[in-house]
Every structure is written in structure tokens, then in C-alpha cells.
Design a protein around this motif. Structure first.
Motif, PDB file in Angstrom:
ATOM      1  N   ALA A  33       0.826  -1.204   0.000  1.00  0.00           N
ATOM      2  CA  ALA A  33       0.000   0.000   0.000  1.00  0.00           C
ATOM      3  C   ALA A  33       0.867   1.264   0.000  1.00  0.00           C
ATOM      4  O   ALA A  33       0.535   2.258  -0.646  1.00  0.00           O
ATOM      5  CB  ALA A  33      -0.931  -0.007   1.210  1.00  0.00           C
ATOM      6  N   VAL A  34       1.992   1.222   0.746  1.00  0.00           N
ATOM      7  CA  VAL A  34       2.909   2.359   0.763  1.00  0.00           C
ATOM      8  C   VAL A  34       3.525   2.550  -0.622  1.00  0.00           C
ATOM      9  O   VAL A  34       3.585   3.666  -1.161  1.00  0.00           O
ATOM     10  CB  VAL A  34       4.015   2.158   1.815  1.00  0.00           C
ATOM     11  CG1 VAL A  34       5.071   3.257   1.708  1.00  0.00           C
ATOM     12  CG2 VAL A  34       3.417   2.137   3.210  1.00  0.00           C
ATOM     13  N   VAL A  35       3.986   1.432  -1.219  1.00  0.00           N
ATOM     14  CA  VAL A  35       4.607   1.495  -2.541  1.00  0.00           C
ATOM     15  C   VAL A  35       3.612   1.971  -3.586  1.00  0.00           C
ATOM     16  O   VAL A  35       3.974   2.675  -4.537  1.00  0.00           O
ATOM     17  CB  VAL A  35       5.187   0.117  -2.930  1.00  0.00           C
ATOM     18  CG1 VAL A  35       5.672   0.105  -4.374  1.00  0.00           C
ATOM     19  CG2 VAL A  35       6.341  -0.250  -2.002  1.00  0.00           C
ATOM     20  N   ALA A  36       2.329   1.620  -3.416  1.00  0.00           N
ATOM     21  CA  ALA A  36       1.305   2.021  -4.384  1.00  0.00           C
ATOM     22  C   ALA A  36       1.200   3.527  -4.505  1.00  0.00           C
ATOM     23  O   ALA A  36       0.753   4.040  -5.539  1.00  0.00           O
ATOM     24  CB  ALA A  36      -0.051   1.429  -3.992  1.00  0.00           C
ATOM     25  N   GLY A  37       1.632   4.242  -3.470  1.00  0.00           N
ATOM     26  CA  GLY A  37       1.627   5.694  -3.539  1.00  0.00           C
ATOM     27  C   GLY A  37       2.590   6.248  -4.564  1.00  0.00           C
ATOM     28  O   GLY A  37       2.486   7.417  -4.955  1.00  0.00           O
ATOM     29  N   TYR A  88      11.422  10.478   4.052  1.00  0.00           N
ATOM     30  CA  TYR A  88      12.533  11.419   3.888  1.00  0.00           C
ATOM     31  C   TYR A  88      13.309  11.224   2.585  1.00  0.00           C
ATOM     32  O   TYR A  88      13.860  12.186   2.042  1.00  0.00           O
ATOM     33  CB  TYR A  88      13.492  11.289   5.073  1.00  0.00           C
ATOM     34  CG  TYR A  88      12.926  11.820   6.367  1.00  0.00           C
ATOM     35  CD1 TYR A  88      12.915  13.185   6.631  1.00  0.00           C
ATOM     36  CD2 TYR A  88      12.382  10.958   7.313  1.00  0.00           C
ATOM     37  CE1 TYR A  88      12.384  13.687   7.815  1.00  0.00           C
ATOM     38  CE2 TYR A  88      11.847  11.440   8.501  1.00  0.00           C
ATOM     39  CZ  TYR A  88      11.856  12.805   8.753  1.00  0.00           C
ATOM     40  OH  TYR A  88      11.322  13.291   9.917  1.00  0.00           O
ATOM     41  N   PHE A  89      13.364   9.960   2.085  1.00  0.00           N
ATOM     42  CA  PHE A  89      14.234   9.683   0.942  1.00  0.00           C
ATOM     43  C   PHE A  89      13.515   9.003  -0.216  1.00  0.00           C
ATOM     44  O   PHE A  89      14.158   8.484  -1.126  1.00  0.00           O
ATOM     45  CB  PHE A  89      15.421   8.817   1.385  1.00  0.00           C
ATOM     46  CG  PHE A  89      16.221   9.431   2.503  1.00  0.00           C
ATOM     47  CD1 PHE A  89      17.067  10.505   2.262  1.00  0.00           C
ATOM     48  CD2 PHE A  89      16.105   8.944   3.791  1.00  0.00           C
ATOM     49  CE1 PHE A  89      17.800  11.070   3.290  1.00  0.00           C
ATOM     50  CE2 PHE A  89      16.827   9.508   4.834  1.00  0.00           C
ATOM     51  CZ  PHE A  89      17.681  10.584   4.585  1.00  0.00           C
ATOM     52  N   GLY A  90      12.183   8.976  -0.192  1.00  0.00           N
ATOM     53  CA  GLY A  90      11.438   8.397  -1.299  1.00  0.00           C
ATOM     54  C   GLY A  90      11.551   6.883  -1.344  1.00  0.00           C
ATOM     55  O   GLY A  90      11.876   6.227  -0.348  1.00  0.00           O
ATOM     56  N   ILE A  91      11.299   6.299  -2.522  1.00  0.00           N
ATOM     57  CA  ILE A  91      11.284   4.841  -2.630  1.00  0.00           C
ATOM     58  C   ILE A  91      12.678   4.245  -2.425  1.00  0.00           C
ATOM     59  O   ILE A  91      12.830   3.127  -1.934  1.00  0.00           O
ATOM     60  CB  ILE A  91      10.677   4.394  -3.979  1.00  0.00           C
ATOM     61  CG1 ILE A  91      10.323   2.898  -3.922  1.00  0.00           C
ATOM     62  CG2 ILE A  91      11.623   4.720  -5.141  1.00  0.00           C
ATOM     63  CD1 ILE A  91       9.434   2.442  -5.036  1.00  0.00           C
ATOM     64  N   GLN A  92      13.730   4.993  -2.771  1.00  0.00           N
ATOM     65  CA  GLN A  92      15.077   4.506  -2.503  1.00  0.00           C
ATOM     66  C   GLN A  92      15.316   4.395  -0.997  1.00  0.00           C
ATOM     67  O   GLN A  92      15.941   3.451  -0.520  1.00  0.00           O
ATOM     68  CB  GLN A  92      16.118   5.434  -3.131  1.00  0.00           C
ATOM     69  CG  GLN A  92      17.546   4.922  -2.990  1.00  0.00           C
ATOM     70  CD  GLN A  92      18.533   5.761  -3.784  1.00  0.00           C
ATOM     71  OE1 GLN A  92      18.150   6.740  -4.412  1.00  0.00           O
ATOM     72  NE2 GLN A  92      19.792   5.362  -3.756  1.00  0.00           N
ATOM     73  N   GLY A  93      14.789   5.339  -0.239  1.00  0.00           N
ATOM     74  CA  GLY A  93      14.887   5.268   1.214  1.00  0.00           C
ATOM     75  C   GLY A  93      14.134   4.081   1.773  1.00  0.00           C
ATOM     76  O   GLY A  93      14.574   3.435   2.734  1.00  0.00           O
ATOM     77  N   LEU A  94      12.986   3.763   1.161  1.00  0.00           N
ATOM     78  CA  LEU A  94      12.224   2.588   1.589  1.00  0.00           C
ATOM     79  C   LEU A  94      13.059   1.323   1.419  1.00  0.00           C
ATOM     80  O   LEU A  94      13.084   0.464   2.308  1.00  0.00           O
ATOM     81  CB  LEU A  94      10.926   2.498   0.793  1.00  0.00           C
ATOM     82  CG  LEU A  94       9.949   1.383   1.159  1.00  0.00           C
ATOM     83  CD1 LEU A  94       8.508   1.843   0.976  1.00  0.00           C
ATOM     84  CD2 LEU A  94      10.178   0.135   0.304  1.00  0.00           C
ATOM     85  N   PHE A  95      13.757   1.206   0.277  1.00  0.00           N
ATOM     86  CA  PHE A  95      14.598   0.028   0.038  1.00  0.00           C
ATOM     87  C   PHE A  95      15.717  -0.069   1.077  1.00  0.00           C
ATOM     88  O   PHE A  95      15.980  -1.138   1.626  1.00  0.00           O
ATOM     89  CB  PHE A  95      15.191   0.097  -1.367  1.00  0.00           C
ATOM     90  CG  PHE A  95      14.185  -0.048  -2.480  1.00  0.00           C
ATOM     91  CD1 PHE A  95      12.930  -0.588  -2.241  1.00  0.00           C
ATOM     92  CD2 PHE A  95      14.491   0.355  -3.768  1.00  0.00           C
ATOM     93  CE1 PHE A  95      11.998  -0.732  -3.257  1.00  0.00           C
ATOM     94  CE2 PHE A  95      13.565   0.220  -4.796  1.00  0.00           C
ATOM     95  CZ  PHE A  95      12.317  -0.318  -4.544  1.00  0.00           C
TER      96      PHE A  95
END
Length: 432
Positions: A242-246, A390-397
Motif C-alpha cells: 500500500a505504501v509502494v502504491a503511492g 525522507y528519501f522516497g522509494i530509494q529510502g524505503l529500500f
């Protein structure tokens, strides 16, 4: 077990590959199904863990009569529980996937896939739990053959049923689910024949209600916490999806491919998580406690070195893998980004998985459940989500890597403490 697991895990990866040829729309749809399908599979895994722990200890204690009794009960219990969960899932497809933030445009494709997949999950329960019986009795070769055969059959049927050929119509994404159904139906028939006729590891009859209750009580004492721990993973995965779907459908498609690649990249961990617990259970039953500690430490050291090598390989091949799975440049970029960051944490994730499976084998399922809750909802989801802010999808990874590192240290310390509480000294007097 590694060879068998490669073929078993290829179910999802092969489905994803052929569905990706249909387009990003279909790839995003099947990516949304991963947390839900893994929830049902996790129930089978939990029941298999409970079965393996109990039967492994009985085998170590040479109590073969009770072993057959509990093996029979475990198979019956798995069909009943998985069947009930699949029925509930079938009735709630739209509300569940709407809660996962699936786009309404994807819902017809999701329904086509899941309506068949839920039926197939009932047949999956028999080979998964039946293979746990075989492994608990010391046979890892036959389960590998069964899993490899199922994976090969699924891979052969996927292109035929998805795209059609001759008199076989093209079924699209639903064809992938039908291929899985046929493969698991063959596997279920095979395992029942082996256990009931060829090996005589189960009783040649259906248990009565009182007998089933007796088996269920023991199996579920370990199996339910183990199943709950495994079910937490797709629940957390659903939150992450759900977070990634954003970040859009392209990000969801890349996340789905990355998760399926993770299953292959972690194949050694998964194989060890299936072979280490019966080894531990048998040695506990035989009162050989020093071997439990030794086996755990060897597995941990090995998996760290192995997964570091896997990370390097995925980093080098990331662009090629992305090109194989993505038709659009944005999806390919995100797949490559995933593969150059997230696999760095797989070795530490291996420590977490092997610790939990070892605790279940020692009949300490609640300890494993607590560690799973802490891992997913204290570290994995919060750390990854905050990093994404804080860092977008790269931060999520990168957040997933950091969460695995912190949890690995906690898991290792928890297992050492459990050993010291259970057995302060071994039979040889060695301090644990």
C-alpha cells in the motif's frame, strides 16, 4: 532441498514472468495478490512446522506408532483449516484488495486470478504438510522431487494456458492460476500415495472427531503461533504494498518482481529453514543438545557468507533482470534499483528466519512469534516507512536493509538466551 525449493519458488516467479508479457496492467494485478496468497501459504507453512516439530521429536525418541497417528491428523487438519480460509478469502476478494489500495481498474484481473487460486490452495496443503512429515522422518530427497515436479509442470502449463495454443483458449492471468491448480492437484495425489501406501507413514483411515481433536491440540500448540508468525509477513507486506502504491503502478510492478526474486535469492535460507528444524527436533528427542547449538551456529555462519555472494551476483545482473521483466523503462529502473539495495539485507534476514524455525523446533513457538511481531511491526514497517518519507522509494529500500540488520542482532541474542535457559550445560559439560 535447495533444488526442490528452486522449482517450488519458481511457481510465483514463472507466473510473474509470463503474466508480465501481457502488460504492466496484468503485472501490477498479480503483484497485488502476493501478500494475500502468501497469507494462505503461511498457514500451510505453520501447520508444517508444527507437524515437523512433533513428528521429528517422536522419530528421535523412536515412537513410530504415535508418529503415524499425528501425521494422519496433521494432513486432515491442514485440509480443513486451509479450506475454511480459502472460502473466506474467495468471498472477500474485493474488500481485501480495496484495502490494499488496488486500483479499481485492476480488480477484474485480480478476481480472475484469485477465484481459481483459492481453490488450488486446498490441494497445496497436502503436499506442503505431507512433505513436512517426510522431512521429519529424515527424507529430504522425496519432497524435493515432488516440489521440482510441481514447479516443472506449472512452468510447462503457464504459456499454454495464458496465451493459448490450438484448441486451448488463451485465458490470460487466470491461466496462470489454473496451471498452479493442476500442478498442486498432481502433487497432492502423489504425496497421499507415498505416505499411505508406499511408506506407511500415516494410518490407512480417517481419524474420528475425538482423535482429530487430540492431534489438533498438539499440532496447533506449535502450528498456530508458527502460522501466525508466517501470516504476519504478508500482512506487513500488504502494508508495504500500500505504501509502494503511492508511487504508482510502475512501483507496485517493480516491488512485485523484487519480492518474487527475493524468494529465489533466499532459496538456501528457505531450504535450511526446512531441514534445520527436523534435525534439531530429532536431536532434542534423542537428548543430544550439544548438536542443536552446533548446527545453529554452522547454519548462521554459512548463510551470511552465501547471501553476501548472492547480493554481489544480483547487483551485477540487476539491469539484465530488469530488462527481462519490464516492458517500460520506469518499471525496469525501479526493479534494478531494488536489486542493487534490498538483497544486501538477505543474509541478516536469514539469521532471523533460521532463529525462528529453530525456536519452533525446540517447541518454543511463542518466542518465535514474539520475535516475528517485533521484526515486522517494530523494525521492518516503521523503519522502511519513515525512510520513505525522507528519501522516497530509494529510502524505503534502504530501510528494509537497516531493519533486517537490527533484527538479526536481536534474534541471535534471543536464541542464545533460549539455549542457556533450556540447557545450561550439554551432556558433555560444554557451556552453551
Amino acid at each position: 532441498m535447495i533444488m526442490g525449493m528452486v522449482m517450488m519458488m519458481s511457481f510465483g516467479l514463472v507466473d510473474t514472468f509470463f503474466v508480465s508479457l501481457l502488460g504492466t496492467h496484468e503485472l501490477a494485478a498479480i503483484s497485488f495478490t502476493f501478500p494475500v496468497t502468501f497469507t494462505v501459504i503461511s498457514l500451510n507453512i505453520g501447520l508444517g512446522i508444527g507437524t515437523s516439530a512433533i513428528i521429528g521429536r517422536m522419530q528421535g525418541a523412536r515412537d513410530f506408532s504415535r508418529s503415524r497417528f499425528y501425521a494422519t491428523g496433521s494432513l486432515m487438519l491442514s485440509v480443513l483449516l486451509v479450506g475454511a480460509l480459502a472460502f473466506i478469502g474467495y468471498l472477500s476478494i474485493e474488500p481485501v484488495f480495496s484495502a490494499l489500495n488496488a486500483d479499481p481498474a485492476l480488480m477484474p484481473a485480480i478476481r480472475d486470478y484469485m477465484s481459481v487460486w483459492y481453490l488450488s490452495s486446498i490441494f497445496l496443503s497436502l503436499p506442503m504438510v505431507g512433505n513436512s512429515v517426510l522431512r521429519a522422518c529424515g527424507d529430504t530427497r522425496t519432497p524435493s522431487i515432488i516440489m521440482a515436479s510441481g514447479g516443472a509442470l506449472n512452468a510447462a502449463l503457464d504459456p499454454l494456458l495464458i496465451f493459448g495454443f490450438g484448441p486451448v483458449p488463451a485465458m490470460g492471468i487466470q491461466g496462470a492460476a489454473l496451471a498452479t491448480l493442476i500442478a498442486w492437484l498432481v502433487g497432492a495425489s502423489w504425496i497421499i500415495y507415498l505416505l499411505a501406501v508406499k511408506r506407511q507413514l500415516i494410518l490407512p483411515r480417517i481419524l474420528g472427531l475425538a482423535e482429530l481433536k487430540e492431534c489438533a491440540r498438539e499440532i496447533l500448540r506449535i502450528g498456530l503461533p508458527a502460522a501466525g508468525a508466517n501470516m504476519l509477513t504478508p500482512i506487513a507486506g500488504g502494508v508495504m504494498t500500500a505504501v509502494v502504491a503511492g508511487y504508482g503502478a510502475e512501483a507496485v510492478a517493480a516491488w512485485g518482481v523484487g519480492n518474487r526474486m527475493e524468494s529465489i535469492a533466499s532459496i538456501v535460507i528457505l531450504a535450511l529453514s526446512m531441514t534445520l528444524p527436523p534435525f534439531i527436533s530429532q536431536n532434542v528427542g534423542a537428548n543430544l543438545h550439544a548438536r542443536v547449538r552446533h548446527a545453529y551456529h554452522i547454519a548462521i555462519r554459512f548463510v551470511l557468507m552465501w547471501q553476501l555472494a548472492v547480493f554481489v551476483l544480483l547487483w551485477l545482473l540487476s539491469d539484465w533482470i530488469a530488462a527481462a521483466f519490464a516492458n517500460e523503462p520506469d518499471v525496469g529502473f525501479l526493479i534494478a534499483l531494488f536489486l542493487t539495495i534490498v538483497p544486501l539485507g538477505y543474509g541478516m534476514q536469514g539469521i532471523i528466519i533460521l532463529t525462528n524455525s529453530s525456536l519452533n523446533a525446540m517447541h518454543r513457538p511463542m518466542s518465535a512469534l514474539i520475535l516475528s511481531i517485533v521484526r515486522l511491526f517494530v523494525f521492518y514497517v516503521p523503519v522502511s516507512y519513515i525512510a520513505s518519507i525522507y528519501f522516497g522509494i530509494q529510502g524505503l529500500f534502504w530501510g528494509t536493509v537497516a531493519a533486517n540488520a537490527m533484527m538479526a542482532l536481536l534474534s541471535f541474542a534471543s536464541f542464545r538466551r533460549a539455549l542457556n535457559q533450556e540447557w545450561p550445560t550439554t551432556q558433555q559439560g560444554e557451556i552453551l
